[in-house]
Design an enzyme around this catalytic site. Structure first.
Site, PDB file in Angstrom:
ATOM      1  N   TYR A  70     -76.461 101.043   4.880  1.00 47.04           N
ATOM      2  CA  TYR A  70     -76.868  99.630   5.306  1.00 47.04           C
ATOM      3  C   TYR A  70     -77.781  99.328   6.279  1.00 47.04           C
ATOM      4  CZ  TYR A  70     -73.281  99.020   1.525  1.00 47.04           C
ATOM      5  OH  TYR A  70     -72.390  99.150   0.253  1.00 47.04           O
ATOM      6  N   PHE A 215     -70.494  94.684  -6.522  1.00 50.53           N
ATOM      7  CA  PHE A 215     -71.352  93.688  -7.341  1.00 50.53           C
ATOM      8  C   PHE A 215     -70.236  92.894  -8.180  1.00 50.53           C
ATOM      9  CE2 PHE A 215     -75.178  93.104 -10.168  1.00 50.53           C
ATOM     10  CZ  PHE A 215     -75.651  92.052  -9.424  1.00 50.53           C
ATOM     11  N   PRO A 216     -69.287  92.437  -7.243  1.00 50.98           N
ATOM     12  CA  PRO A 216     -68.120  91.725  -8.111  1.00 50.98           C
ATOM     13  C   PRO A 216     -68.148  90.268  -8.589  1.00 50.98           C
ATOM     14  CG  PRO A 216     -67.668  91.383  -5.668  1.00 50.98           C
ATOM     15  CD  PRO A 216     -69.106  92.286  -6.015  1.00 50.98           C
ATOM     16  N   GLY A 220     -74.126  87.094 -15.120  1.00 54.35           N
ATOM     17  CA  GLY A 220     -74.833  87.135 -16.137  1.00 54.35           C
ATOM     18  C   GLY A 220     -75.113  85.905 -16.903  1.00 54.35           C
TER      19      GLY A 220
END
Length: 290
Positions: A70, A215-216, A220
């Site tokens: 990162y 990506f909790p 969408g």
């Protein structure tokens, strides 16, 4: 829906003991978004990144997840700047095994000498003598898994790593990994809208292995205006993101969500999700919606 009030809201998420001996509040913080665009370089406002990290700890977060890739290293260095010397109850997990060729470019490298180099660099960048949880970021298909995890086991025996985890693996790969090392965590893509790795979560729960969904809070189409998540959120004065996190916390006691953000406002909103206790009906409705 009931609300659990607590001065440090992350504590309301409950606890899980990584490896049986490192208790953390289940709602943690993912530090990937503290870097520049494409997870590359310094953030636009490094001082704000420091404030976000310090605020996370104030809110009761005791589990922070990062990786050497990162930035690279930017996230680890910011964590050290913001929080070192670390509180006794703060557990910092990092990862190695993905190298960077530029913004948005991620490539697995699992050669033992590379993993050893990256572990040593993470120790230096975090300012610690032992990494609480070191995760193999990706399995390198060009290198035998026994060589990759075997090097981490050697580093563990040397006292440089306390616990070992893996990331983005199948159930079979997780089983294979456990034949080589004691695996205390698995970090896979998983959220309310994407449950392709349900079998990995179920296996982790059976074996009391921490399941860290990355990506909790992806929701969408579920969160579209008038959609099922949006409707339940409005009924209960919550945001779709908060419901997505509350659903994960309810889904299994081994789930440790690590929502990331570079904004204090979003951090506080995410952490407040720990105060939400879904009713059976709400949990089932959210589960069925996806």
């Amino acid at each position: 829906m009931s609300t659990n009030l607590h001065a440090r809201p992350a504590a309301a998420s409950g606890t899980f003991a990584l490896g049986g001996d490192l208790p953390v509040h289940r709602l943690g913080y993912g530090a990937m978004q503290l870097t520049g665009p494409g997870v590359w370089g310094d953030p636009k406002d490094p001082d704000e990144a420091v404030r976000v990290l310090r605020r996370a700890v104030e809110l009761g977060v005791t589990f922070i997840d990062t990786a050497d890739s990162y930035g690279p290293f930017v996230s680890e260095q910011l964590i050290r700047k913001a929080l070192h010397p670390y509180a006794d109850d703060l557990v910092i997990a990092t990862k190695g095994g993905l190298t960077r060729g530029g913004p948005g470019d991620w490539r697995p490298v699992g050669r033992p000498e590379y993993l050893r180099q990256q572990t040593e660099l993470s120790l230096r960048n975090l300012g610690v003598e032992q990494i609480d949880l070191y995760q193999l970021h990706r399995i390198d298909p060009q290198v035998p898994l026994a060589d990759q995890l075997g090097e981490l086991v050697l580093l563990q025996q040397e006292g440089k790593i306390r616990h070992i985890g893996v990331s983005q693996v199948s159930v079979e790969e997780l089983r294979q990994a456990r034949e080589i090392a004691t695996i205390v965590s698995v970090q896979n893509l998983y959220n309310l809208a994407n449950r392709a790795d349900e079998d990995v979560l179920e296996y982790a729960e059976q074996e009391n292995i921490a399941f860290i969904p990355w990506f909790p809070i992806a929701t969408g189409e579920l969160a579209r205006p008038g959609g099922p998540l949006d409707a339940i959120a409005k009924e209960n004065g919550a945001t779709p993101a908060q419901l997505a996190l509350a659903w994960l916390l309810r889904r299994s006691p081994v789930v440790l969500p690590i929502p990331g953000t570079s904004s204090i406002a979003h951090l506080e909103e995410n952490t407040d999700a720990a105060r939400i206790t879904l009713t059976d009906k709400e949990f089932e409705a959210l589960s069925a919606a996806a």
